[in-house]
Design an enzyme around this catalytic site. Structure first.
Site, PDB file in Angstrom:
ATOM      1  N   GLN A 160      79.072 101.333  86.903  1.00  0.00           N
ATOM      2  CA  GLN A 160      80.215 101.081  87.799  1.00  0.00           C
ATOM      3  C   GLN A 160      79.730 100.320  89.036  1.00  0.00           C
ATOM      4  O   GLN A 160      78.792  99.569  88.947  1.00  0.00           O
ATOM      5  CB  GLN A 160      80.946 102.388  88.176  1.00  0.00           C
ATOM      6  CG  GLN A 160      81.685 103.041  87.016  1.00  0.00           C
ATOM      7  CD  GLN A 160      80.799 103.910  86.170  1.00  0.00           C
ATOM      8  OE1 GLN A 160      80.039 104.718  86.662  1.00  0.00           O
ATOM      9  NE2 GLN A 160      80.878 103.752  84.864  1.00  0.00           N
ATOM     10  N   ASP A 165      81.439  95.888  86.900  1.00  0.00           N
ATOM     11  CA  ASP A 165      81.516  94.626  86.130  1.00  0.00           C
ATOM     12  C   ASP A 165      80.786  93.473  86.809  1.00  0.00           C
ATOM     13  O   ASP A 165      81.145  92.311  86.629  1.00  0.00           O
ATOM     14  CB  ASP A 165      82.991  94.188  85.896  1.00  0.00           C
ATOM     15  CG  ASP A 165      83.857  95.310  85.382  1.00  0.00           C
ATOM     16  OD1 ASP A 165      83.452  95.941  84.389  1.00  0.00           O
ATOM     17  OD2 ASP A 165      84.923  95.573  85.957  1.00  0.00           O
ATOM     18  N   LYS A 174      75.462  93.887  85.566  1.00  0.00           N
ATOM     19  CA  LYS A 174      74.224  94.673  85.635  1.00  0.00           C
ATOM     20  C   LYS A 174      73.419  94.615  84.350  1.00  0.00           C
ATOM     21  O   LYS A 174      72.194  94.573  84.368  1.00  0.00           O
ATOM     22  CB  LYS A 174      74.551  96.135  85.976  1.00  0.00           C
ATOM     23  CG  LYS A 174      75.086  96.311  87.377  1.00  0.00           C
ATOM     24  CD  LYS A 174      75.459  97.744  87.679  1.00  0.00           C
ATOM     25  CE  LYS A 174      76.681  98.219  86.964  1.00  0.00           C
ATOM     26  NZ  LYS A 174      77.937  97.607  87.384  1.00  0.00           N
ATOM     27  N   GLY A 183      80.153  99.497  80.725  1.00  0.00           N
ATOM     28  CA  GLY A 183      80.026  98.529  79.637  1.00  0.00           C
ATOM     29  C   GLY A 183      79.070  97.452  80.097  1.00  0.00           C
ATOM     30  O   GLY A 183      79.446  96.536  80.819  1.00  0.00           O
ATOM     31  N   HIS A 184      77.788  97.599  79.742  1.00  0.00           N
ATOM     32  CA  HIS A 184      76.785  96.632  80.190  1.00  0.00           C
ATOM     33  C   HIS A 184      76.543  95.610  79.088  1.00  0.00           C
ATOM     34  O   HIS A 184      76.021  95.945  78.031  1.00  0.00           O
ATOM     35  CB  HIS A 184      75.495  97.371  80.595  1.00  0.00           C
ATOM     36  CG  HIS A 184      75.678  98.226  81.820  1.00  0.00           C
ATOM     37  ND1 HIS A 184      74.702  99.014  82.346  1.00  0.00           N
ATOM     38  CD2 HIS A 184      76.765  98.397  82.624  1.00  0.00           C
ATOM     39  CE1 HIS A 184      75.175  99.635  83.425  1.00  0.00           C
ATOM     40  NE2 HIS A 184      76.425  99.274  83.602  1.00  0.00           N
TER      41      HIS A 184
END
Length: 421
Positions: A223, A14, A17, A41-42
């Protein structure tokens, strides 16, 4: 000889990225994901819209780019198809820009059930899984039972699927867990058909060929380094190698072909799910970070745990990844703090240590250095020399501690809210 550059997170994920890859991609023709799965989750913000990508590389919005899902990634055809259709509805030509490694493993509906059943049975010792089936899929990969993207082209694919599903159903008998996969299984096979529209490649050959053709490639990690299966805060980790070394195995490139390593960190720390977090705050400062930073998981929506920047952990991640350039995210979240703290060492019993320890537990007490906050809004700043002195002091301290320059500072979620030195 062209080298592959890498962008990865240095904390517990988080770190931002998605935004960074989006900011860096104009310099790259190829963006490749090398590990993880839809537990990523980008988030990308531009032109007044927010997009969250779980499996597709963050370069997908750039015209003419090639986006590769590498062999180290695990793919859920349902989630990937959903992501594809949302992008296609927005006019993105996904078929033309997305390549998928034949050696990437598939997440089966029963992998998700195994994940949920296993996590439910752990009670208080839960690791905080995203319940996406990632762990069981990597277990099948190392157990040499997995199904791969290349298998969907085989005439006996259904037979291979049924065999693995049967094995999973037998394993599920040990749990007291109710489930019905009928609907999801139907969607899953629809997703498999959808994948057949795409160019399925032998990514190790293609990536090396692209490098030899002088194409600029950016490898995108998911991650964070402290969630690495080997070097993270085990067992509260993910199932893949999130470090720079994962690029070599996750895309099929030699270590000598790795170039720049961009390490991303937040100006503070966050963590989702269970596991050690030495600088975690349980006071109003922590709550203030969560509210201002909108610290809720992009994949799960879970509130993130928040705390001060941890220099012991950051130095460790920088060392393990061979970081060449640092990128600091979410500096603006700290706009309204009078004082800031940074953990510079840990006290364990009567010893003070500066190396990240084998086990991080409640005995680990952070030793803090205090900084003056900048107490002003930096969202509109676009040049480093316009930053308040207090922020420059904070950044220069990080550089001194890590020995690596901070090249990019994010001052807001939008791609425009970025200061490049």
């Amino acid at each position: 000889m062209k080298k592959i550059d890498v962008v990865l997170g240095l904390q517990w994920g988080d770190e931002g990225k998605g935004k960074v890859v989006d900011v860096l991609t104009p310099n790259y023709q190829v963006i490749a994901r090398f590990q993880g799965g839809p537990n990523a989750g980008h988030s990308l913000h531009f032109e007044g819209k927010k997009y969250v990508l779980h499996t597709i590389p963050s370069g997908i919005f750039r015209p003419g780019s090639i986006n590769i899902i590498g062999n180290g990634v695990v793919i859920d055809p349902v989630i990937l198809s959903d992501e594809i259709s949302k992008l296609e509805d927005d006019g993105v030509d996904v078929v033309d820009k997305l390549w998928i490694a034949k050696k990437a493993h598939l997440i089966l509906p029963t992998h998700r059930i195994l994940d949920a059943a296993s996590e439910a049975s752990k009670g208080k010792t839960k690791i905080g899984s995203t319940l996406k089936g990632i762990g069981p899929t990597y277990m099948d990969k190392t157990g040499r039972n997995g199904l791969r993207v290349g298998d969907i082209l085989s005439p006996s694919f259904r037979e291979l699927y049924d065999r693995l599903k049967e094995k999973h159903l037998q394993m599920l008998q040990q749990y007291d867990f109710q489930f019905d996969i009928t609907d999801y299984e139907k969607e899953w096979f629809d997703g498999i058909e959808n994948l057949k529209r795409f160019r399925c490649i032998e990514s190790e050959h293609e990536v090396n060929r692209l490098l030899n053709e002088d194409k600029a490639i950016l490898a995108e990690g998911a991650q964070g380094s402290l969630l690495d299966i080997d070097f993270g805060t085990y067992p509260f980790v993910t199932s893949s190698n999130t470090l720079c070394a994962g690029v070599c195995t996750g895309l099929g490139v030699a270590p000598s072909r790795v170039g720049k390593v961009y390490g991303i960190f937040k100006a503070y720390c966050t963590r989702v799910g269970s596991g050690p977090f030495p600088t975690e705050l349980f006071d109003e400062d922590g709550e203030k970070m969560r509210q201002i930073g909108m610290e809720y998981g992009a994949t799960t929506g879970r509130p993130r745990r928040c705390g001060w920047l941890d220099m012991v952990a950051l130095r460790y991640s920088v060392m393990m990844n061979g970081v060449t350039e640092l990128i600091m995210m979410k500096s603006d979240v700290l706009n309204d703090f009078e004082k800031l703290k940074v953990a510079v060492a840990y006290k364990i019993g009567d010893k003070e240590v500066t190396d990240f320890p084998y086990e991080v537990n409640e005995e680990v007490v952070p030793v803090y250095k205090e900084f003056e906050g900048w107490n002003c809004n930096i969202n509109g700043v676009r040049q480093y020399d316009r930053f308040p002195t207090e922020l420059k002091n904070y950044i220069e301290f990080i550089e001194e501690q890590t020995g690596v320059p901070v090249k990019i500072i994010s001052v807001g979620p939008d791609r425009e809210e970025t200061v490049i030195r």
